[in-house]
Design an enzyme around this catalytic site. Sequence first.
Site, PDB file in Angstrom:
ATOM      1  N   LYS A   7     -64.645  43.053-102.728  1.00 22.72           N
ATOM      2  CA  LYS A   7     -65.632  41.997-102.441  1.00 22.72           C
ATOM      3  C   LYS A   7     -65.033  40.958-101.521  1.00 22.72           C
ATOM      4  O   LYS A   7     -65.660  40.519-100.571  1.00 22.72           O
ATOM      5  CB  LYS A   7     -66.011  41.331-103.763  1.00 22.72           C
ATOM      6  CG  LYS A   7     -67.345  41.256-104.335  1.00 22.72           C
ATOM      7  CD  LYS A   7     -68.488  42.115-104.112  1.00 22.72           C
ATOM      8  CE  LYS A   7     -68.381  43.371-103.396  1.00 22.72           C
ATOM      9  NZ  LYS A   7     -69.140  44.477-103.866  1.00 22.72           N
ATOM     10  N   GLU A  28     -64.546  42.366 -97.855  1.00 24.33           N
ATOM     11  CA  GLU A  28     -65.729  42.691 -97.054  1.00 24.33           C
ATOM     12  C   GLU A  28     -66.502  41.456 -96.595  1.00 24.33           C
ATOM     13  O   GLU A  28     -67.086  41.480 -95.524  1.00 24.33           O
ATOM     14  CB  GLU A  28     -66.635  43.702 -97.753  1.00 24.33           C
ATOM     15  CG  GLU A  28     -67.317  43.214 -98.990  1.00 24.33           C
ATOM     16  CD  GLU A  28     -68.129  44.308 -99.668  1.00 24.33           C
ATOM     17  OE1 GLU A  28     -68.761  45.111 -98.978  1.00 24.33           O
ATOM     18  OE2 GLU A  28     -68.144  44.330-100.908  1.00 24.33           O
ATOM     19  N   CYS A  82     -91.314  45.031-106.744  1.00 18.79           N
ATOM     20  CA  CYS A  82     -92.756  44.919-106.504  1.00 18.79           C
ATOM     21  C   CYS A  82     -93.124  43.470-106.158  1.00 18.79           C
ATOM     22  O   CYS A  82     -92.464  42.527-106.586  1.00 18.79           O
ATOM     23  CB  CYS A  82     -93.518  45.310-107.756  1.00 18.79           C
ATOM     24  SG  CYS A  82     -93.160  46.971-108.280  1.00 18.79           S
ATOM     25  N   LYS A 130     -75.817  48.505 -95.248  1.00 15.08           N
ATOM     26  CA  LYS A 130     -76.200  48.566 -96.668  1.00 15.08           C
ATOM     27  C   LYS A 130     -76.222  50.006 -97.160  1.00 15.08           C
ATOM     28  O   LYS A 130     -75.958  50.278 -98.316  1.00 15.08           O
ATOM     29  CB  LYS A 130     -77.579  47.898 -96.849  1.00 15.08           C
ATOM     30  CG  LYS A 130     -78.015  47.757 -98.298  1.00 15.08           C
ATOM     31  CD  LYS A 130     -77.134  46.779 -99.049  1.00 15.08           C
ATOM     32  CE  LYS A 130     -77.366  46.755-100.528  1.00 15.08           C
ATOM     33  NZ  LYS A 130     -76.186  46.275-101.277  1.00 15.08           N
TER      34      LYS A 130
HETATM   35  C1  F6R Z   1     -69.547  47.248-101.259  1.00  8.01           C
HETATM   36  C2  F6R Z   1     -70.603  48.193-101.012  1.00  8.01           C
HETATM   37  C3  F6R Z   1     -70.238  49.598-100.663  1.00  8.01           C
HETATM   38  C4  F6R Z   1     -71.162  50.570-101.405  1.00  8.01           C
HETATM   39  C5  F6R Z   1     -70.901  52.006-100.930  1.00  8.01           C
HETATM   40  C6  F6R Z   1     -71.703  53.019-101.707  1.00  8.01           C
HETATM   41  O1  F6R Z   1     -70.050  45.996-101.598  1.00  8.01           O
HETATM   42  O2  F6R Z   1     -71.757  47.859-101.082  1.00  8.01           O
HETATM   43  O3  F6R Z   1     -68.915  49.858-100.945  1.00  8.01           O
HETATM   44  O4  F6R Z   1     -70.925  50.452-102.772  1.00  8.01           O
HETATM   45  O5  F6R Z   1     -71.215  52.113 -99.568  1.00  8.01           O
HETATM   46  O6  F6R Z   1     -73.056  52.754-101.613  1.00  8.01           O
HETATM   47  P1  F6R Z   1     -74.094  53.366-102.629  1.00  8.01           P
HETATM   48  O7  F6R Z   1     -73.820  52.782-103.971  1.00  8.01           O
HETATM   49  O8  F6R Z   1     -75.429  52.978-102.090  1.00  8.01           O
HETATM   50  O9  F6R Z   1     -73.879  54.841-102.624  1.00  8.01           O
END
Ligand code: F6R
Length: 613
Positions: free
Chosen positions: A490, A493, A2, A608
């Site tokens: 980490k 990527e 927020c 993302k």
């Molecule tokens: C790594 C990363 C990805 C996500 C994956 C699942 O840093 O961000 O491996 O963890 O794409 O994403 P969510 O958690 O949004 O389902």
Amino acid sequence: MCGIVGYVGKRPIVNTLLNGLKRLEYRGYDSAGIAILKESQIKVIKRTGKVDALREAVDKVSFSQNENELSIGIAHTRWATHGAPTEKNAHPHLDEKGNFALVHNGIIENYASLKEHLIGKGHKFVSETDTEVIVHLISELYEGDFLKAVAASLKQLSGTYGIAVISKAHPDTIIAARKGSPIIIGVGNDEMIVASDVSALISYTRKVIYLDDGDIAVLRAEEVDIRNIDIIPVTRELAHIDWDANAAEKGGYEHFMIKEIFEQPEAITNGTRGRLNFEDGSSVLSGLGYSSRELASISNVIIAACGTSYNAGLVGEYYFEDIADLPTEVAQAAEFRYRNPIIRPDTLVLAISQSGETADTLAAVREGKNKGAVVAGICNIVGSTIARETGVGVYLHAGPEIGVASTKAFTCQVIVLLMMALKLGRAKRFSRQRGIEIIEEIIKTPDIVREVLKRAKDIQKIAKKYAKAENAFYIGRGYLYPVALEGALKLKEISYIHAEGYHAAELKHGPIALLEERVPVIALANDIPGKDKMISNIQECKARKSPIIATATEGDTEIASMVNDVIWIPKCSQFIAPIPTVVALQLFSYYVAKERGCSIDQPRNLAKSVTVE
Ligand code: F6R
């Protein structure tokens, strides 16, 4: 997360507020609204979706303003926590007489009892939010003194807040207050702007006052008067901001990723607030919605997730087995529906997803439902598809994660899994005393993470030393095995170094063939069960000439004497160790990527939210 903006002065009010909200967009939000006080009326306009949609709606209403006329208003971007992202739940909220309008960041823990009390007094609520109780409380306690009514209301709240309130009867005044949620006052020439984030006010003034917890500020165009909760005046320093607007969004950090790494102590506090029950040695996860009896009847757990969330699920597997006595499997969500998983009516399928939109995890949720499993979710984004389709679950309350590489979501997922295992375990055989011990450790976790963050410079030095490597291995055992996987993920990527995470014992079944002096091994050798065997695994790697970077428990000279570099982790049990250790590895990856000049917040080829299979 927020965002708050409020303004009193002579600028065009609509543009000033909406421009402020625009600067807060980067924080992520799902609805927005403004309240403007004019001619003894408070006009509120709210919209779901983007600030542009709000601007369109506001443009249709005429807010004429004469030159030199005093203008006053408050505005908000909402990132849903209590109640879905709807127009009704969007801020500002009004009391039922429309005398006060209020915007709020934070979470009011005792809102349910306050709401019941106010309903008893005849108040009518229109939203599902915790926020609405604050404005009703102010109107209930108002006897002609605005400040007194706000202070008396705040005294009744437990939880966190950053607020800004306006009152019809006080058309030149905004009252702002803070406890646990930032509020900053921008001091202009005959104008004041209040915001939850400097980025919203930086284009108007660079002179700011940061409120401390417990402060209440009374703002008029020409003055700001700061009091404590007992209305006693307090003095706060005027600071000067010299960041540019871009840096301001990142709170002065160079990248969102590092900002989010540093936000982890606070994110963990937010994720655990109000959810720990000392009395029962258990956790309070009301979103799970199942009774203790129903929880006790669960026979096994299948966790479905992708990427970092999958790695968090692997830590969860250890928790569910050790604490809740539950056979647990962690499934690649992408494969789940193409296998023939054995699902019984008492199987819990637990989907973990930061975004709540990952296509493969969503498909696993649907498959679990089709097969009649008990289905629950762990998500960060309120109202996301997975959160809606599972219907029950636990939100992380980690705040928005903007850097593509997931950091604070992982640590919050792990802490939620620990609280969930505690709840399931306490519904079965896990003792109250052991439950209390785990709660005590959870409470210390934010400080443990802070200790690691204090060592960021040491970790940066180590990262610089290894930044030219093109291959790396991460090895771990027990609770640190999933952390080895996450550390490697980490690094690859964001730095594009080829990194693999392995169970330390697995290395000799093949990958050891790749070890040599140019291939560093990051060995997670904290002093928790598995350390003795890790020592032998370190020796195996050394014999192949790999340089060794170890994470080790503070003061462990035995490990320090056998490795090239040590990252120190404060002493903690195996239940907590994954959290500070992963934070150290996040920092390591970040500084390696920085040294290599990589695009840290938006690594190549990554998104993302992965909404395709
Ligand atoms: C790594 C990363 C990805 C996500 C994956 C699942 O840093 O961000 O491996 O963890 O794409 O994403 P969510 O958690 O949004 O389902």
